[in-house]
Design a protein around this motif. Structure first.
Motif, PDB file in Angstrom:
ATOM      1  N   GLN B  30     -27.533 -20.512  -8.788  1.00 36.00           N
ATOM      2  CA  GLN B  30     -28.712 -19.697  -9.073  1.00 36.00           C
ATOM      3  C   GLN B  30     -28.474 -18.693 -10.204  1.00 36.00           C
ATOM      4  O   GLN B  30     -29.253 -17.763 -10.367  1.00 36.00           O
ATOM      5  CB  GLN B  30     -29.125 -18.912  -7.809  1.00 36.00           C
ATOM      6  CG  GLN B  30     -29.346 -19.746  -6.583  1.00 36.00           C
ATOM      7  CD  GLN B  30     -30.675 -20.471  -6.621  1.00 36.00           C
ATOM      8  OE1 GLN B  30     -31.633 -19.980  -7.193  1.00 36.00           O
ATOM      9  NE2 GLN B  30     -30.727 -21.648  -6.027  1.00 36.00           N
ATOM     10  N   GLU B  33     -31.364 -18.024 -12.472  1.00 35.32           N
ATOM     11  CA  GLU B  33     -32.398 -17.176 -11.861  1.00 35.32           C
ATOM     12  C   GLU B  33     -32.026 -15.705 -12.019  1.00 35.32           C
ATOM     13  O   GLU B  33     -32.863 -14.873 -12.343  1.00 35.32           O
ATOM     14  CB  GLU B  33     -32.534 -17.488 -10.364  1.00 35.32           C
ATOM     15  CG  GLU B  33     -33.127 -18.853 -10.078  1.00 35.32           C
ATOM     16  CD  GLU B  33     -34.614 -18.915 -10.385  1.00 35.32           C
ATOM     17  OE1 GLU B  33     -35.340 -18.100  -9.827  1.00 35.32           O
ATOM     18  OE2 GLU B  33     -35.019 -19.767 -11.200  1.00 35.32           O
ATOM     19  N   LEU B  37     -34.776 -13.799 -14.226  1.00 40.41           N
ATOM     20  CA  LEU B  37     -35.749 -12.919 -13.559  1.00 40.41           C
ATOM     21  C   LEU B  37     -35.523 -11.441 -13.859  1.00 40.41           C
ATOM     22  O   LEU B  37     -36.440 -10.646 -13.795  1.00 40.41           O
ATOM     23  CB  LEU B  37     -35.725 -13.149 -12.049  1.00 40.41           C
ATOM     24  CG  LEU B  37     -36.256 -14.515 -11.594  1.00 40.41           C
ATOM     25  CD1 LEU B  37     -36.101 -14.664 -10.109  1.00 40.41           C
ATOM     26  CD2 LEU B  37     -37.709 -14.704 -11.981  1.00 40.41           C
TER      27      LEU B  37
END
Lengths: 164, 125
Positions: B30, B33, B37
């Motif tokens: 991840q 991400e 983000l």
């Protein structure tokens, strides 16, 4: 939709709690980059979540981190990923202890040097100037040689005239 | 902090440790991400834990009152309805839609209640 209305809608809260729909997440990420107020509100909510979590934090039982580390190490193929340099240990001491302070000793292995691209113009200018100076040196050397020969000839002529 | 959240959900430290390990093992997948983000790492980890706990949420028949979080100073200051919504989403893994149907309140209303919950959390140090 006005920004304040968007912030007040509660979508940010659902995002922080991880229950926003995909569409809401997409919209929020767009709004967050476009409007600093949205980003600020989101950061505040994240801080609130961290505050709540910190208030309810529990220390994991001893050995939990060791187990996690072991699990992670098991999924990382170390042999292939470990750089040759550190595998052999060779001339590099990766860690040195002096007194109570532990620090990492860094020693460059590469014999190459990195330079800013602007230096290529400097090098080109130095190269061209070098060629020009070399040309002048050859020209003046030949000119000087020619002059010396002429002087020598004139001296010979003067001596011949004196003898007559 | 994450361990505390998982323990509160599963009520079993051994099981929570396993979930915690599963979350951290998944972090390497991840990483995009995390950088994309640009949000709080803890909130992302918590969202990952929430995803891992989805099956637990579905299969758990835990009664609402079993949470010890009701003794928490932030939660205690919330109204019963706010507690029901906040705890339902955060610790019981309920969706906004499910709570909307359960409480017979429109989804926008549930979001507003959530907003008020955060106001309460922010108010108390």
């Amino acid at each position: 939709m006005k920004i304040q209305e968007y912030i007040d809608s509660g979508i940010l809260e659902t995002f922080v709690l991880g229950v926003a729909s995909e569409e809401e997440v997409k919209q929020l990420l767009y709004m967050k980059t476009k409007y600093p107020e949205v980003n600020e509100a989101l950061q505040q909510l994240e801080q609130d979540m961290e505050k709540l979590a910190a208030d309810m934090a529990i220390t994991p039982p001893p050995g939990t981190w060791y187990k996690i580390e072991k699990d992670i190490e098991a999924i990382i193929p170390h042999q292939e990923n470990t750089p040759q340099l550190f595998k052999n240990g060779s001339s590099h001491k990766s860690r040195t202890r002096k007194g109570n302070d532990e620090y990492i000793e860094v020693e460059g292995e590469s014999s190459h040097m990195r330079l800013h691209k602007a230096w290529r113009w400097v090098f080109a200018a130095v190269f061209i100037l070098g060629k020009i100076f070399l040309g002048f040196a050859i020209y003046f050397y030949l000119e000087n040689k020619h002059t010396q020969e002429q002087i020598q000839e004139l001296k010979t002529e003067i001596r011949q005239l004196k003898n007559k | 902090m994450l361990f505390g959240y998982i323990v509160e959900v599963v009520k079993n430290e051994t099981l929570a440790g396993q979930y915690l390990a599963a979350v951290f093992k998944d972090v390497s997948n991840q990483l995009d991400e995390f950088s994309k983000l640009n949000t709080s790492e803890f909130c992302l980890l918590q969202a990952m834990a929430r995803k891992k706990l989805e099956d637990f949420f579905k299969n758990s028949n835990r009664p609402e009152g079993v949470l010890t979080v009701y003794e928490n100073k932030h939660i205690r200051q919330m109204t019963p309805q706010q507690q029901f919504v906040f705890c339902g989403i955060h610790w019981h893994g309920k969706s906004v839609q499910a709570l909307s149907a359960e409480l017979d309140i429109p989804e926008d209303g549930i979001r507003k209640i959530l907003k008020d919950c955060f106001i309460v959390i922010r108010r108390i140090d």
